[in-house]
Design a protein around this motif. Structure first.
Motif, PDB file in Angstrom:
ATOM      1  N   MET A   1       0.830  -1.200   0.000  1.00  0.00           N
ATOM      2  CA  MET A   1       0.000   0.000   0.000  1.00  0.00           C
ATOM      3  C   MET A   1       0.868   1.254   0.000  1.00  0.00           C
ATOM      4  N   GLU A   2       1.911   1.253   0.809  1.00  0.00           N
ATOM      5  CA  GLU A   2       2.813   2.408   0.845  1.00  0.00           C
ATOM      6  C   GLU A   2       3.477   2.618  -0.510  1.00  0.00           C
ATOM      7  N   GLU A   3       3.881   1.531  -1.152  1.00  0.00           N
ATOM      8  CA  GLU A   3       4.500   1.611  -2.478  1.00  0.00           C
ATOM      9  C   GLU A   3       3.548   2.255  -3.486  1.00  0.00           C
ATOM     10  N   VAL A   4       2.295   1.831  -3.487  1.00  0.00           N
ATOM     11  CA  VAL A   4       1.311   2.372  -4.429  1.00  0.00           C
ATOM     12  C   VAL A   4       1.034   3.839  -4.134  1.00  0.00           C
ATOM     13  N   LEU A   5       0.810   4.182  -2.887  1.00  0.00           N
ATOM     14  CA  LEU A   5       0.533   5.574  -2.527  1.00  0.00           C
ATOM     15  C   LEU A   5       1.716   6.483  -2.852  1.00  0.00           C
ATOM     16  N   THR A   6       2.912   6.013  -2.581  1.00  0.00           N
ATOM     17  CA  THR A   6       4.116   6.795  -2.896  1.00  0.00           C
ATOM     18  C   THR A   6       4.248   6.976  -4.404  1.00  0.00           C
ATOM     19  N   TRP A   7       3.989   5.915  -5.153  1.00  0.00           N
ATOM     20  CA  TRP A   7       4.073   6.004  -6.612  1.00  0.00           C
ATOM     21  C   TRP A   7       3.100   7.056  -7.135  1.00  0.00           C
ATOM     22  N   VAL A   8       1.867   7.038  -6.656  1.00  0.00           N
ATOM     23  CA  VAL A   8       0.878   8.022  -7.112  1.00  0.00           C
ATOM     24  C   VAL A   8       1.364   9.431  -6.770  1.00  0.00           C
ATOM     25  N   GLY A   9       1.799   9.634  -5.545  1.00  0.00           N
ATOM     26  CA  GLY A   9       2.269  10.955  -5.125  1.00  0.00           C
ATOM     27  C   GLY A   9       3.474  11.442  -5.911  1.00  0.00           C
ATOM     28  N   ASP A  10       4.394  10.530  -6.198  1.00  0.00           N
ATOM     29  CA  ASP A  10       5.606  10.897  -6.954  1.00  0.00           C
ATOM     30  C   ASP A  10       5.324  11.106  -8.435  1.00  0.00           C
ATOM     31  N   THR A  11       4.350  10.398  -8.967  1.00  0.00           N
ATOM     32  CA  THR A  11       4.031  10.475 -10.396  1.00  0.00           C
ATOM     33  C   THR A  11       3.120  11.650 -10.707  1.00  0.00           C
ATOM     34  N   PHE A  12       2.228  11.969  -9.790  1.00  0.00           N
ATOM     35  CA  PHE A  12       1.246  13.040 -10.000  1.00  0.00           C
ATOM     36  C   PHE A  12       1.409  14.083  -8.895  1.00  0.00           C
ATOM     37  N   LEU A  13       2.425  14.915  -9.068  1.00  0.00           N
ATOM     38  CA  LEU A  13       2.801  15.875  -8.031  1.00  0.00           C
ATOM     39  C   LEU A  13       1.708  16.887  -7.704  1.00  0.00           C
ATOM     40  N   ALA A  14       0.815  17.171  -8.637  1.00  0.00           N
ATOM     41  CA  ALA A  14      -0.234  18.169  -8.397  1.00  0.00           C
ATOM     42  C   ALA A  14      -1.402  17.620  -7.581  1.00  0.00           C
ATOM     43  N   LEU A  15      -1.504  16.299  -7.459  1.00  0.00           N
ATOM     44  CA  LEU A  15      -2.600  15.726  -6.691  1.00  0.00           C
ATOM     45  C   LEU A  15      -2.371  15.924  -5.195  1.00  0.00           C
ATOM     46  N   VAL A  16      -3.462  16.068  -4.485  1.00  0.00           N
ATOM     47  CA  VAL A  16      -3.412  16.279  -3.038  1.00  0.00           C
ATOM     48  C   VAL A  16      -3.761  14.971  -2.334  1.00  0.00           C
ATOM     49  N   PRO A  17      -2.823  14.436  -1.541  1.00  0.00           N
ATOM     50  CA  PRO A  17      -3.126  13.222  -0.782  1.00  0.00           C
ATOM     51  C   PRO A  17      -3.965  13.584   0.448  1.00  0.00           C
ATOM     52  N   LYS A  18      -4.959  12.735   0.747  1.00  0.00           N
ATOM     53  CA  LYS A  18      -5.777  12.986   1.929  1.00  0.00           C
ATOM     54  C   LYS A  18      -6.433  11.691   2.376  1.00  0.00           C
ATOM     55  N   ILE A  19      -6.926  11.717   3.590  1.00  0.00           N
ATOM     56  CA  ILE A  19      -7.722  10.611   4.104  1.00  0.00           C
ATOM     57  C   ILE A  19      -9.182  11.064   4.096  1.00  0.00           C
ATOM     58  N   GLY A  20     -10.025  10.268   3.485  1.00  0.00           N
ATOM     59  CA  GLY A  20     -11.462  10.536   3.449  1.00  0.00           C
ATOM     60  C   GLY A  20     -12.192   9.223   3.648  1.00  0.00           C
ATOM     61  N   TRP A  21     -13.212   9.235   4.480  1.00  0.00           N
ATOM     62  CA  TRP A  21     -13.944   8.010   4.774  1.00  0.00           C
ATOM     63  C   TRP A  21     -12.986   6.912   5.258  1.00  0.00           C
ATOM     64  N   ASN A  22     -11.971   7.338   6.009  1.00  0.00           N
ATOM     65  CA  ASN A  22     -10.955   6.445   6.589  1.00  0.00           C
ATOM     66  C   ASN A  22     -10.131   5.703   5.540  1.00  0.00           C
ATOM     67  N   GLN A  23     -10.055   6.234   4.326  1.00  0.00           N
ATOM     68  CA  GLN A  23      -9.297   5.602   3.246  1.00  0.00           C
ATOM     69  C   GLN A  23      -8.378   6.635   2.595  1.00  0.00           C
ATOM     70  N   PRO A  24      -7.209   6.191   2.117  1.00  0.00           N
ATOM     71  CA  PRO A  24      -6.336   7.116   1.395  1.00  0.00           C
ATOM     72  C   PRO A  24      -6.888   7.417   0.005  1.00  0.00           C
TER      73      PRO A  24
END
Length: 123
Positions: free
Chosen positions: A20-43
Motif C-alpha cells: 500500500m505504501e508503495e502504491v501511494l508513494t508512486w501516485v504521489g511521486d508520479t502526480f505531483l499536483a494531486l493532493v493526498p488525503k484521508i477521506g472516509w478512513n481511506q487514502p
C-alpha cells in the motif's frame, strides 16, 4: 507522505502495508499536483477538491476506486490485467503485481475528465 502515516501504521500485515505504501508513494511521486488525503478512513488523491482516485485494503486484496466512469472506461484493460472488478472498484490480489501503466491511465483520465468538475464526485 505523512498524511497516510496513521492509516499505514494500522495495517497489521507488513507485506500489505509495504504494498500500500508503495502504491501511494508512486501516485504521489508520479502526480505531483494531486493532493493526498484521508477521506472516509481511506487514502485518496484529489485535484482542485475533486476526487481522482482512492484505495482501500481487504484481507485478500488492495482495492482501487477510480469512480464508476473510470471503471466503465477501463473495463477491458482491467480484465486484461487479470483483476476482479465491481461497478466502483478493482481488486488487486496481494500476490499479483500492480499494473502501474493501467493505474496511470486511470488517474490521467480522471484528471482530464474532471478538469472542470466543481463537485467532489461526478454528478
Amino acid at each position: 507522505m505523512e498524511v497516510f502515516a496513521d492509516f499505514l501504521a494500522g495495517i497489521d500485515n507488513l507485506s500489505h502495508r509495504e504494498r500500500m505504501e508503495e502504491v501511494l508513494t508512486w501516485v504521489g511521486d508520479t502526480f505531483l499536483a494531486l493532493v493526498p488525503k484521508i477521506g472516509w478512513n481511506q487514502p485518496m488523491f484529489t485535484d482542485h477538491d475533486t476526487y481522482i482516485i482512492g484505495f482501500s485494503i481487504a484481507k485478500q486484496h488492495l482495492a482501487v476506486a477510480p469512480e464508476r466512469a473510470g471503471m466503465i472506461r477501463f473495463k477491458t484493460d482491467i480484465d486484461n490485467a487479470g483483476y476482479d472488478q465491481t461497478n466502483l472498484l478493482l481488486r488487486i490480489r496481494w500476490e499479483k503485481p500492480v499494473d502501474y501503466s493501467l493505474l496511470k491511465k486511470m488517474i490521467e483520465f480522471n484528471i482530464a475528465d474532471k478538469a472542470d468538475c466543481a463537485t467532489f464526485w461526478r454528478k
